[in-house]
Design a protein around this motif. Structure first.
Motif, PDB file in Angstrom:
ATOM      1  N   ILE A  23       0.843  -1.202  -0.124  1.00 54.21           N
ATOM      2  CA  ILE A  23       0.109  -0.046  -0.025  1.00 54.21           C
ATOM      3  C   ILE A  23       0.775   1.224  -0.007  1.00 54.21           C
ATOM      4  CG2 ILE A  23      -1.829   1.252   1.199  1.00 54.21           C
ATOM      5  CD1 ILE A  23      -2.672  -1.515   0.079  1.00 54.21           C
ATOM      6  N   ASP A  24       1.978   1.141   0.950  1.00 52.28           N
ATOM      7  CA  ASP A  24       2.874   2.484   0.853  1.00 52.28           C
ATOM      8  C   ASP A  24       3.540   2.687  -0.417  1.00 52.28           C
ATOM      9  OD1 ASP A  24       1.916   2.520   3.686  1.00 52.28           O
ATOM     10  OD2 ASP A  24       4.010   1.704   4.271  1.00 52.28           O
ATOM     11  N   PHE A  25       4.046   1.513  -1.151  1.00 48.39           N
ATOM     12  CA  PHE A  25       4.581   1.580  -2.410  1.00 48.39           C
ATOM     13  C   PHE A  25       3.461   2.350  -3.483  1.00 48.39           C
ATOM     14  CE2 PHE A  25       5.149   0.086  -6.670  1.00 48.39           C
ATOM     15  CZ  PHE A  25       6.446   0.700  -6.906  1.00 48.39           C
ATOM     16  N   VAL A  27       0.892   4.128  -2.577  1.00 56.86           N
ATOM     17  CA  VAL A  27       0.784   5.533  -2.333  1.00 56.86           C
ATOM     18  C   VAL A  27       1.880   6.261  -2.777  1.00 56.86           C
ATOM     19  CG1 VAL A  27       0.689   7.172  -0.602  1.00 56.86           C
ATOM     20  CG2 VAL A  27      -0.769   5.086  -0.511  1.00 56.86           C
ATOM     21  N   SER A  28       3.120   5.932  -2.836  1.00 58.17           N
ATOM     22  CA  SER A  28       4.340   6.662  -3.436  1.00 58.17           C
ATOM     23  C   SER A  28       4.115   6.790  -4.901  1.00 58.17           C
ATOM     24  CB  SER A  28       5.477   5.857  -2.872  1.00 58.17           C
ATOM     25  OG  SER A  28       6.627   6.432  -3.685  1.00 58.17           O
ATOM     26  N   GLU A  29       3.574   5.733  -5.513  1.00 56.30           N
ATOM     27  CA  GLU A  29       3.526   5.866  -7.126  1.00 56.30           C
ATOM     28  C   GLU A  29       2.492   6.793  -7.557  1.00 56.30           C
ATOM     29  OE1 GLU A  29       5.687   4.347  -9.431  1.00 56.30           O
ATOM     30  OE2 GLU A  29       6.983   4.011  -7.699  1.00 56.30           O
ATOM     31  N   LEU A  30       1.586   6.898  -6.783  1.00 54.78           N
ATOM     32  CA  LEU A  30       0.426   7.703  -7.094  1.00 54.78           C
ATOM     33  C   LEU A  30       1.056   9.199  -6.830  1.00 54.78           C
ATOM     34  CD1 LEU A  30      -2.810   5.959  -5.514  1.00 54.78           C
ATOM     35  CD2 LEU A  30      -1.940   6.097  -8.027  1.00 54.78           C
ATOM     36  N   ASP A  31       1.733   9.504  -5.862  1.00 55.20           N
ATOM     37  CA  ASP A  31       2.091  10.868  -5.382  1.00 55.20           C
ATOM     38  C   ASP A  31       3.074  11.092  -6.424  1.00 55.20           C
ATOM     39  OD1 ASP A  31       0.823  10.778  -3.077  1.00 55.20           O
ATOM     40  OD2 ASP A  31       2.475  10.329  -1.897  1.00 55.20           O
ATOM     41  N   ILE A  32       4.007  10.049  -7.176  1.00 51.51           N
ATOM     42  CA  ILE A  32       4.751  10.796  -8.194  1.00 51.51           C
ATOM     43  C   ILE A  32       4.103  10.941  -9.508  1.00 51.51           C
ATOM     44  CG2 ILE A  32       6.375   9.740  -9.930  1.00 51.51           C
ATOM     45  CD1 ILE A  32       7.609   7.793  -7.621  1.00 51.51           C
ATOM     46  N   LEU A  33       3.335  10.301  -9.708  1.00 50.81           N
ATOM     47  CA  LEU A  33       2.088  10.557 -10.877  1.00 50.81           C
ATOM     48  C   LEU A  33       1.701  11.922 -10.618  1.00 50.81           C
ATOM     49  CD1 LEU A  33       0.280   7.295 -11.685  1.00 50.81           C
ATOM     50  CD2 LEU A  33       2.088   7.988 -12.911  1.00 50.81           C
ATOM     51  N   ALA A  34       0.939  12.271  -9.463  1.00 50.25           N
ATOM     52  CA  ALA A  34       0.179  13.456  -9.173  1.00 50.25           C
ATOM     53  C   ALA A  34       1.287  14.709  -9.351  1.00 50.25           C
ATOM     54  CB  ALA A  34      -0.365  13.562  -7.744  1.00 50.25           C
ATOM     55  N   ALA A  35       2.672  14.501  -8.812  1.00 51.76           N
ATOM     56  CA  ALA A  35       3.733  15.562  -8.828  1.00 51.76           C
ATOM     57  C   ALA A  35       4.116  15.628 -10.304  1.00 51.76           C
ATOM     58  CB  ALA A  35       4.830  15.059  -8.127  1.00 51.76           C
ATOM     59  N   SER A  50      -5.856  -0.455  -7.959  1.00 53.93           N
ATOM     60  CA  SER A  50      -6.566  -1.634  -7.497  1.00 53.93           C
ATOM     61  C   SER A  50      -5.505  -3.027  -8.296  1.00 53.93           C
ATOM     62  CB  SER A  50      -7.688  -1.977  -7.913  1.00 53.93           C
ATOM     63  OG  SER A  50      -8.639  -1.278  -7.000  1.00 53.93           O
ATOM     64  N   HIS A  51      -5.341  -2.628  -9.513  1.00 50.22           N
ATOM     65  CA  HIS A  51      -4.467  -3.529 -10.412  1.00 50.22           C
ATOM     66  C   HIS A  51      -3.065  -3.593  -9.975  1.00 50.22           C
ATOM     67  CE1 HIS A  51      -3.408  -5.253 -14.562  1.00 50.22           C
ATOM     68  NE2 HIS A  51      -2.208  -5.431 -13.888  1.00 50.22           N
ATOM     69  N   LEU A  52      -2.279  -2.330  -9.388  1.00 51.66           N
ATOM     70  CA  LEU A  52      -1.121  -2.416  -8.868  1.00 51.66           C
ATOM     71  C   LEU A  52      -1.045  -3.211  -7.508  1.00 51.66           C
ATOM     72  CD1 LEU A  52       1.819  -1.642  -9.577  1.00 51.66           C
ATOM     73  CD2 LEU A  52       1.406   0.648  -8.768  1.00 51.66           C
ATOM     74  N   VAL A  53      -1.962  -2.966  -6.692  1.00 50.91           N
ATOM     75  CA  VAL A  53      -1.899  -3.649  -5.357  1.00 50.91           C
ATOM     76  C   VAL A  53      -2.318  -4.806  -5.561  1.00 50.91           C
ATOM     77  CG1 VAL A  53      -3.109  -3.741  -3.309  1.00 50.91           C
ATOM     78  CG2 VAL A  53      -2.949  -1.566  -4.099  1.00 50.91           C
ATOM     79  N   ALA A  97      13.108  -3.172  -7.060  1.00 50.70           N
ATOM     80  CA  ALA A  97      14.253  -2.683  -6.418  1.00 50.70           C
ATOM     81  C   ALA A  97      13.601  -2.193  -4.624  1.00 50.70           C
ATOM     82  CB  ALA A  97      14.555  -1.321  -6.796  1.00 50.70           C
ATOM     83  N   LEU A  98      12.384  -1.908  -4.617  1.00 51.52           N
ATOM     84  CA  LEU A  98      11.864  -1.507  -3.363  1.00 51.52           C
ATOM     85  C   LEU A  98      11.236  -3.070  -2.643  1.00 51.52           C
ATOM     86  CD1 LEU A  98      10.488   2.045  -3.861  1.00 51.52           C
ATOM     87  CD2 LEU A  98      12.767   1.276  -2.720  1.00 51.52           C
ATOM     88  N   LEU A  99      10.586  -3.651  -3.447  1.00 52.29           N
ATOM     89  CA  LEU A  99       9.774  -4.742  -3.016  1.00 52.29           C
ATOM     90  C   LEU A  99      10.288  -6.055  -3.452  1.00 52.29           C
ATOM     91  CD1 LEU A  99       6.160  -3.309  -3.785  1.00 52.29           C
ATOM     92  CD2 LEU A  99       7.332  -3.160  -1.581  1.00 52.29           C
ATOM     93  N   GLY A 100      11.200  -6.249  -4.317  1.00 48.66           N
ATOM     94  CA  GLY A 100      11.530  -7.455  -4.632  1.00 48.66           C
ATOM     95  C   GLY A 100      10.540  -8.180  -5.667  1.00 48.66           C
ATOM     96  N   ALA A 101       9.678  -7.236  -6.328  1.00 48.35           N
ATOM     97  CA  ALA A 101       8.699  -7.699  -7.157  1.00 48.35           C
ATOM     98  C   ALA A 101       8.809  -7.531  -8.603  1.00 48.35           C
ATOM     99  CB  ALA A 101       7.176  -7.204  -6.656  1.00 48.35           C
ATOM    100  N   GLY A 102       9.357  -8.367  -9.407  1.00 49.47           N
ATOM    101  CA  GLY A 102       9.739  -8.300 -10.557  1.00 49.47           C
ATOM    102  C   GLY A 102       8.380  -8.543 -11.340  1.00 49.47           C
TER     103      GLY A 102
END
Length: 133
Positions: A23-25, A27-35, A50-53, A97-102
């Motif tokens: 969830i934190d990841f 949120v961070s990605e959504l913040d990047i998009l908004a910025a 939802s797809h990304l989560v 890099a952050l989650l180990g999820a390729g």
């Protein structure tokens, strides 16, 4: 973050459907998009969220993500949105890099489609008024 989109993420968190780090990841990605100038709301980014989560949760749980062949229509749509493809690849790299999820290539393509749709919706949505702020 818009209240309805935050509620979507809270439901994932409270329901035990996703780890806090996922969830934190997101949120961070959504913040990047908004910025970056995207309009990130429930209406414009709910499905992306939802797809990304879901995809990241499945990967971290060791569940297989079905590989899809990119058909000609998807390839044509992505060819018209190189910025969405680049954004999806960058997002996938941060997840690795952050989650180990390729994320597999088919998921990167789907993220690219979500990002292309987000960009189109962002340009169609008026910027919220800052009056009274």
């Amino acid at each position: 973050m818009e209240e309805r989109l935050a509620l979507r993420l809270q439901l994932f968190r409270d329901g035990g459907h996703a780890e806090s780090r996922v969830i934190d990841f997101v949120v961070s990605e959504l913040d990047i998009l908004a910025a970056g100038g995207q309009t990130v709301t429930e209406d414009t980014a709910g499905m992306l969220t939802s797809h990304l989560v879901t995809a990241l949760t499945r990967l971290l749980n060791g569940e297989a993500i079905e590989q899809f062949l990119t058909d000609e229509q998807v390839a044509a749509e992505l060819a018209g949105h190189p910025e969405a493809v680049a954004g999806a690849r960058a997002m996938a790299e941060r997840a690795r890099a952050l989650l180990g999820a390729g994320l597999p290539e088919s998921e990167v393509n789907f993220l690219g489609l979500h990002l292309a749709a987000l960009a189109q919706r962002s340009h169609a949505c008026p910027t919220p008024s800052t009056e009274g702020s």
